[in-house]
Design a protein around this motif. Sequence first.
Motif, PDB file in Angstrom:
ATOM      1  N   ARG A 136      -5.084 -18.056  13.963  1.00  0.00           N
ATOM      2  CA  ARG A 136      -4.105 -18.765  14.218  1.00  0.00           C
ATOM      3  C   ARG A 136      -3.844 -18.357  15.629  1.00  0.00           C
ATOM      4  O   ARG A 136      -3.367 -17.099  15.890  1.00  0.00           O
ATOM      5  CB  ARG A 136      -3.086 -19.769  13.455  1.00  0.00           C
ATOM      6  N   ASP A 137      -3.912 -19.025  16.766  1.00  0.00           N
ATOM      7  CA  ASP A 137      -3.220 -18.289  18.474  1.00  0.00           C
ATOM      8  C   ASP A 137      -2.044 -18.908  18.125  1.00  0.00           C
ATOM      9  O   ASP A 137      -1.398 -18.977  17.521  1.00  0.00           O
ATOM     10  CB  ASP A 137      -4.485 -19.873  19.359  1.00  0.00           C
ATOM     11  N   GLU A 138      -1.399 -18.130  19.355  1.00  0.00           N
ATOM     12  CA  GLU A 138       0.506 -18.211  19.654  1.00  0.00           C
ATOM     13  C   GLU A 138       0.665 -19.396  19.560  1.00  0.00           C
ATOM     14  O   GLU A 138       2.594 -20.308  19.148  1.00  0.00           O
ATOM     15  CB  GLU A 138       0.375 -17.988  20.653  1.00  0.00           C
ATOM     16  N   SER A 139       0.434 -20.851  19.695  1.00  0.00           N
ATOM     17  CA  SER A 139       0.450 -22.411  19.985  1.00  0.00           C
ATOM     18  C   SER A 139       0.387 -22.365  18.233  1.00  0.00           C
ATOM     19  O   SER A 139       1.143 -23.738  17.922  1.00  0.00           O
ATOM     20  CB  SER A 139      -0.237 -23.143  20.452  1.00  0.00           C
ATOM     21  N   GLY A 140      -0.319 -21.842  17.379  1.00  0.00           N
ATOM     22  CA  GLY A 140       0.272 -22.129  16.068  1.00  0.00           C
ATOM     23  C   GLY A 140      -1.377 -22.757  15.332  1.00  0.00           C
ATOM     24  O   GLY A 140      -1.540 -22.866  14.178  1.00  0.00           O
ATOM     25  N   GLY A 141      -2.954 -23.349  16.801  1.00  0.00           N
ATOM     26  CA  GLY A 141      -3.419 -24.007  15.756  1.00  0.00           C
ATOM     27  C   GLY A 141      -4.236 -22.800  15.771  1.00  0.00           C
ATOM     28  O   GLY A 141      -4.118 -21.674  15.947  1.00  0.00           O
TER      29      GLY A 141
END
Length: 476
Positions: free
Chosen positions: A150-155
Amino acid sequence: MTGNTLAIIILAAGQGTRMRSRLPKVLHEIGGRPLVGHVLTTAQRLGADHVEVVVRHERDQVVAALAHDYPDAVFIDQDEIPGTGRAVQVAVDALPDDFDGDVLVLSGDCPLADADTLRAFLEAHRAGQAGATLMTAVVDDPTGYGRVIRDESGGVDRIVEQKDASADEAAVREINAGMYVFRVGVLREYLPTVGVDNAQSEMYLTDVPGMLRRDGSPVAASVVTDVTVTYGVNDRAQLAEVGRLLNQRIVRRWQLEGVTVIDPATTWIDDDATLAPDVTILPNTHILRATKIAEGAIIGPDTTLVDCEVGEDAIVRRSDATLAVIGAEATVGPFSFLRPNTVLGARGKIGAYVETKNAEIGEGSKVPHLSYVGDATIGRGVNLGASTITANYDDVHKHRTVVEDEVHTGSHTTLVAPVRLGAGAKTGAGAVVRKDVPAGSLSMSIAPQRNIEGWVEKNRAGTGAADAAARSRVAE
Ligand code: UD1
Ligand code: CA
């Protein structure tokens, strides 16, 4: 077509090397059906417009095992380019050009994803804007699965396969379940650009989500709470574990429908079996294939029924039956063996140590002890004495025995087929019946009994028997 039309692609082309088997992995069975058969059954329940099964390894064997039960499935051959990405690509290429719906991708080796779970998964995808939705789960031991990064924004950012993962990536416990919904346009656009530059030199379907993200398109993830729905079978230990979980579900389903199951851990019920309320299943019992059990019947302990039909309030104890029909209130066992085409009438009895085959046993008729009844038609109200045997085979052909209503045979009667016993006839103990017996006759075939007095003392002097005989003579 509406935007909601659905195609289901089931991946079943892999060899399944880790099974170490002659049989293709997806044809190994749990719950009375091949692994991929469960996935196909679920696909049927979802009601897709297209169901495609991608095959390659032992493709003829796989197709032969499935074509009859799943006539609506289309089998698509994968070529020599390996990988789940290629498998989906050939299947998408085989869809009609004007198909513009969603594609649900399932694995032939993940049989526990049920229709309710997949319906919710499809709804989650359709409620959002993503071009792809992954099913993921957070597990204690992610070994073997692709990891969801996942990326920093949680996606969702991408999926990394175990074999390509760095130590940090491998530590991620959110796994790719191998089930996805894609808008078909996404697959048409991205699959042709998937390469084979990875540890397994395969076209990974799991590259597509990362590619979408690189182009700025969202990828959704639907995290399932019951991680068991994601369990895949890659080796035989997992086969047993997934089989156990499936059985647990089936047993629980019948319990909630009113079936008493004394010991779920040792009760095995196939997916195709049906049980009525108030059936009781005692421990160590196998209810297999399309067996049907009517209300109030008691089955077990230690019983195996394959493709049988059991009537209301019948009792089957410690016995083994295949393709047999057991009438209402009939009793079977303990320790009997009912082979195909046994039909036991209502209130009939097949007792202890009896083997039957291709035999119709009429209402209320009894075969209580130690008998073989094969290729026979037995009327109503018949009693076959202990150890009555149908001698149905003359070393060349099988012949039929017909026993009419209310016949009683003596113990140890041998019925040498073809032969007919007329209504109400009787046989003496030990009779060997080679000719038809007219109705109402008594048939005997034993030579008169001869007692040679004093034989034991004369010929077996000094034995315990001779001494006992001598003592009993003195006592007289
Ligand atoms: C795959 C996923 C992994 C995921 C896991 C979930 C890829 C690259 N990896 O790994 O991220 O966590 O499933 O269970 O997709 N198959 C084909 N053609 C092929 C190769 C495979 O049809 O060329 C079929 C297999 O028969 C099987 C399914 O695809 O039914 C999955 O293949 P498998 O080799 O078991 O993939 P995994 O290593 O489990
Ligand atoms: Ca797998």
